[in-house]
Design an enzyme around this catalytic site. Structure first.
Site, PDB file in Angstrom:
ATOM      1  N   TYR A 127      -8.492  15.835   6.553  1.00 50.65           N
ATOM      2  CA  TYR A 127      -9.843  16.193   7.008  1.00 50.65           C
ATOM      3  C   TYR A 127      -9.890  17.538   7.731  1.00 50.65           C
ATOM      4  O   TYR A 127     -10.967  18.003   8.104  1.00 50.65           O
ATOM      5  CB  TYR A 127     -10.411  15.110   7.925  1.00 50.65           C
ATOM      6  CG  TYR A 127     -10.895  13.904   7.172  1.00 50.65           C
ATOM      7  CD1 TYR A 127     -10.195  13.443   6.069  1.00 50.65           C
ATOM      8  CD2 TYR A 127     -12.037  13.225   7.550  1.00 50.65           C
ATOM      9  CE1 TYR A 127     -10.616  12.328   5.367  1.00 50.65           C
ATOM     10  CE2 TYR A 127     -12.472  12.116   6.862  1.00 50.65           C
ATOM     11  CZ  TYR A 127     -11.755  11.671   5.775  1.00 50.65           C
ATOM     12  OH  TYR A 127     -12.182  10.567   5.092  1.00 50.65           O
TER      13      TYR A 127
ATOM     14  N   LYS B 140       1.042   5.499   6.186  1.00 52.82           N
ATOM     15  CA  LYS B 140       1.644   5.378   4.853  1.00 52.82           C
ATOM     16  C   LYS B 140       2.981   6.120   4.873  1.00 52.82           C
ATOM     17  O   LYS B 140       3.265   6.964   4.013  1.00 52.82           O
ATOM     18  CB  LYS B 140       0.710   5.989   3.792  1.00 52.82           C
ATOM     19  CG  LYS B 140      -0.491   5.164   3.451  1.00 52.82           C
ATOM     20  CD  LYS B 140      -0.166   3.931   2.620  1.00 52.82           C
ATOM     21  CE  LYS B 140       0.225   4.275   1.210  1.00 52.82           C
ATOM     22  NZ  LYS B 140       0.529   3.054   0.418  1.00 52.82           N
TER      23      LYS B 140
ATOM     24  N   ASP C 186      -2.165   0.124   3.343  1.00 51.88           N
ATOM     25  CA  ASP C 186      -2.736  -0.767   2.319  1.00 51.88           C
ATOM     26  C   ASP C 186      -2.547  -2.229   2.719  1.00 51.88           C
ATOM     27  O   ASP C 186      -3.460  -3.053   2.548  1.00 51.88           O
ATOM     28  CB  ASP C 186      -2.142  -0.473   0.926  1.00 51.88           C
ATOM     29  CG  ASP C 186      -0.644  -0.254   0.952  1.00 51.88           C
ATOM     30  OD1 ASP C 186      -0.154   0.354   1.912  1.00 51.88           O
ATOM     31  OD2 ASP C 186       0.042  -0.702   0.028  1.00 51.88           O
TER      32      ASP C 186
ATOM     33  N   ASP D 141     -10.676   6.372   8.723  1.00 54.08           N
ATOM     34  CA  ASP D 141     -11.983   6.387   8.079  1.00 54.08           C
ATOM     35  C   ASP D 141     -12.159   5.129   7.228  1.00 54.08           C
ATOM     36  O   ASP D 141     -13.135   4.383   7.366  1.00 54.08           O
ATOM     37  CB  ASP D 141     -12.082   7.651   7.205  1.00 54.08           C
ATOM     38  CG  ASP D 141     -13.514   7.975   6.832  1.00 54.08           C
ATOM     39  OD1 ASP D 141     -14.419   7.271   7.305  1.00 54.08           O
ATOM     40  OD2 ASP D 141     -13.732   8.926   6.065  1.00 54.08           O
TER      41      ASP D 141
END
Ligand code: NAD
Length: 396
Positions: A135, A205, A259, A283
């Protein structure tokens, strides 16, 4: 934060439905302040469309100066003008004030329609890093030479076969810094300690992105160990030394792959409490969490920096519904509740919470909830807020 009993609070109504929800939320917050023997002195400041009309610019210095000076403020949503030369006015504002944390509490209010079986299990506070990650907006269409350089770097330095196909290539940079990570995780851990929360989960991640997301996880643990050695315990030690039962006075610091975390949000909701996340994970995760407890009409938030605080609902300016006195003001009102907590006015915040919950339970709600609640009655935004004010009077 040291604030006077009658603070000056800058408020930006914002664009679109902001002009409908902000003034009515203001009335509710005023009512809660009065009911607990205080007074908010509002200072109306401008950004977006109303600022263009008044100052011929999107984000006047007067506005930024006021938010800086008075420290605690609140805003409605801002529409990003097309072709403005920056990604969004909100991003510009967060950058100018270095509001590096986006905090979104997600908790269930009685009577709120939810797509999950046990929505009352949801009680999480999401801390999303606000300035870094993909971002940061560092991306471009790479030229042929640049693509070659990247391929060479991947193959020679990293030892992989490059998977970049021929043809046009877009490249983005994902900066995650030790400084940015640690100040975010510090906020999350401090919040957990101050609010008697059980755990802080670092969501990443790192299995795929070692130098960015993996580093976020490692720096998070490092910070907990360096700065909160007495107040925190990591999950491995918890199992090794305490058989999984955390001592009362310790916040457990753990990590989950993003995830997996999205699944666990649904399947093991009670195991999670405070989440600390890089920008993109934050987000997705905070929107998914918000959907479990009523969605955009309800979801509150705040942007926090060092000594600066700007409450704002999660939703945007929803232009289709603007000017019709119909949008749900709960998200703006509950963002104001976080502001009251930040001022240290817990009793006023609790009044707002209870009054909104009673109102939703009464099924006299705005159009978005009325459609989903059996036997719901549709109210205008202003009527809804007026009834909440009456409830505050009764509860006080
Ligand atoms: P949005 O949140 O404005 O609206 C999406 C839909 O959600 C609406 O059409 C409406 O059906 C529903 N909705 C949103 N808020 C609601 C409320 N309070 N009550 C009832 N229903 C509600 O998202 P968008 O359409 O993607 O964005 C519109 C504009 O808002 C864009 O210019 C975007 O850049 C801006 N935006 C601003 C912020 C912010 O200021 N923080 C956040 C998101 C989007």
């Amino acid at each position: 934060l040291q604030v006077p009993d009658n603070p000056i609070v800058p408020i930006i109504y914002g664009d679109g439905i902001g002009k409908d929800v902000a003034p009515v939320a203001q009335k509710v917050l005023e009512k809660a302040a009065e009911a607990t023997g205080r007074n908010i002195e509002w200072m109306r400041v401008f950004a977006g469309e109303s600022a263009r009309e008044k100052y011929d610019e999107n984000l006047p210095d007067d506005t930024v100066d006021a938010l800086r000076e008075f420290r605690v403020s609140i805003k409605g949503p801002l529409t990003t003008p097309v072709g403005a030369g920056f990604r969004s006015l909100n991003v510009a504002l967060r950058k100018k004030l270095d509001l590096y944390t986006n905090m979104r509490p997600t908790y269930y209010l009685d009577g709120v329609p939810s797509p999950v079986k046990n929505p009352e299990e949801m009680d999480m506070v999401n801390f999303r890093e606000n300035t870094e990650d993909v971002y940061a907006g560092i991306e471009w269409e790479a030229g042929t030479d640049e693509v070659e350089q990247v391929r060479e770097f991947v193959e020679d330095e990293m030892g992989y076969d490059s998977t970049i196909h021929d043809g046009p290539v877009g490249i983005g940079v994902k900066p995650i810094t030790e400084f940015g990570t640690k100040r975010l995780v510090r906020k999350a851990i401090n919040y957990a300690i101050e609010n008697d929360r059980d755990s802080v989960t670092l969501v990443h991640k790192g299995n795929i992105m070692k130098f960015t997301e993996g580093a976020f996880r490692d720096w998070g643990y490092e910070l907990a160990e360096e700065e909160f050695p007495e107040q925190t315990i990591d999950e491995d030690t918890l199992w090794e030394e305490y058989d999984g039962e955390a001592p009362e006075d310790k916040v457990v610091v753990k990590d989950r792959i993003a995830d997996n975390m999205l699944q666990q949000l649904l399947t093991r909701t009670p195991n999670y409490d405070v989440l600390a996340m890089p920008n993109l994970n934050g987000d997705y995760l905070s929107d998914a969490a918000g959907a479990q407890i009523g969605g955009l009409g309800i979801a509150p938030g705040a942007n926090i920096g060092d000594g600066r605080f700007l409450a704002e609902p999660v939703h945007g300016s929803a232009p289709k519904h603007a000017g019709k006195d119909k949008a749900n003001p709960s998200a703006m009102i509950l963002s104001g509740k976080i502001m009251l907590e930040h001022l240290g006015w817990e009793d006023a915040a609790q009044l707002v919470h209870d009054a909104v919950e009673q109102q939703i339970s009464s099924k006299r709600v705005t159009y978005d909830l009325e459609r989903q609640v059996e036997g719901g009655e549709k109210l205008a935004a202003s009527e809804y807020a007026d009834e909440i004010c009456e409830r505050i009077d009764e509860l006080a």
